[in-house]
Design an enzyme around this catalytic site. Structure first.
Site, short mmCIF file in Angstrom:
data_model
loop_
_atom_site.label_atom_id
_atom_site.label_comp_id
_atom_site.label_asym_id
_atom_site.label_seq_id
_atom_site.Cartn_x
_atom_site.Cartn_y
_atom_site.Cartn_z
N HIS A 17 0.84 -1.21 0.00
CA HIS A 17 0.00 0.00 0.00
C HIS A 17 0.87 1.25 0.00
O HIS A 17 0.61 2.21 -0.72
CB HIS A 17 -0.85 0.07 1.28
CG HIS A 17 -1.93 -0.96 1.39
ND1 HIS A 17 -2.15 -1.68 2.54
CD2 HIS A 17 -2.88 -1.35 0.51
CE1 HIS A 17 -3.18 -2.48 2.37
NE2 HIS A 17 -3.64 -2.31 1.14
N LYS A 41 -17.07 -5.28 7.65
CA LYS A 41 -16.35 -6.19 6.76
C LYS A 41 -16.07 -7.51 7.51
O LYS A 41 -15.32 -7.52 8.47
CB LYS A 41 -15.04 -5.54 6.30
CG LYS A 41 -14.51 -6.15 5.02
CD LYS A 41 -13.29 -5.39 4.51
CE LYS A 41 -12.76 -6.07 3.27
NZ LYS A 41 -11.51 -5.51 2.83
N ARG A 92 -2.68 -5.56 -8.13
CA ARG A 92 -1.65 -6.59 -7.95
C ARG A 92 -1.86 -7.66 -9.02
O ARG A 92 -1.83 -7.37 -10.20
CB ARG A 92 -1.74 -7.17 -6.53
CG ARG A 92 -1.41 -6.16 -5.45
CD ARG A 92 -1.89 -6.63 -4.12
NE ARG A 92 -3.33 -6.87 -4.16
CZ ARG A 92 -4.07 -7.27 -3.15
NH1 ARG A 92 -3.50 -7.54 -2.01
NH2 ARG A 92 -5.37 -7.43 -3.27
N SER A 130 -3.30 -7.32 3.03
CA SER A 130 -3.52 -7.16 4.48
C SER A 130 -4.00 -8.47 5.09
O SER A 130 -3.60 -8.83 6.20
CB SER A 130 -4.57 -6.07 4.75
OG SER A 130 -4.12 -4.84 4.28
#
Ligand code: PNS
Length: 163
Positions: A17, A41, A92, A130
């Site tokens: 990031h 989430k 990515r 993450s």
């Protein structure tokens, strides 16, 4: 004056990031990093939004044109609030493409004045996420180098509390 936002959940921010934030800051006059609250989430984020903001502030303090803000609205609304016209996302592996393509199309549908721009991750960070960082740390693996040291220490602390 061209201002862009780099939005994300950043739970926690990774070196991947930060590479995108650094590169975006070289392309725009100002960058606002938008940290989505994302309280719903899955089971909720590991770090509170204030902590996630603090990690990014600490890691970007040498960049005078980068600021960090939490948001809990639509991305396009947040962009208008901070006076930005471009949302910059990192891409990515190919697996990111479908989700990002969908988000870019929906954001365009919501507000075509907000452009989405992608910066390709460098090979070193191509497979970093993450969630992978959280999983490695949860199983006692080292994430040093994958995240800023301040995040590494916070992860060790947070996960030892949970044990
Ligand atoms: O780090 P992430 O989880 O890929 O970031 C996703 C994020 C925060 C950029 C996305 O969920 C988002 O834009 N949330 C704000 C709500 C919104 O605008 N949703 C509509 C776009 S699909």
């Amino acid at each position: 004056m061209k201002r862009g936002i780099v939005p994300g959940t950043f739970d926690p921010v990774t070196s991947g990031h930060l590479d995108i934030i650094f590169r975006a800051s070289a392309l725009f006059d100002e960058i606002v990093v938008g940290v989505a609250q994302s309280e719903d989430k899955n089971s909720g984020p590991l770090f509170a939004v204030e902590e996630r903001v603090g990690f990014i502030e600490a890691a970007t303090q040498h960049l005078p044109n980068v600021s960090v803000r939490a948001f809990d609205t639509l991305l396009v609304v947040f962009a208008h609030e901070v006076g930005a016209s471009v949302a910059i996302k990192g891409l990515r592996a190919l697996t990111d493409f479908e989700r990002e393509f969908q988000m870019a199309a929906l954001n365009w549908r919501l507000d075509p004045k907000i452009e989405t721009m992608f910066i390709m991750a460098i090979p070193e960070y191509m497979f970093m996420s993450s969630s992978a960082v959280r999983e490695i740390a949860r199983h006692g693996g080292s994430v040093r180098g994958l995240v800023p040291d301040i995040v590494c220490d916070a992860l060790e602390h947070r996960l030892s509390e949970a044990r």
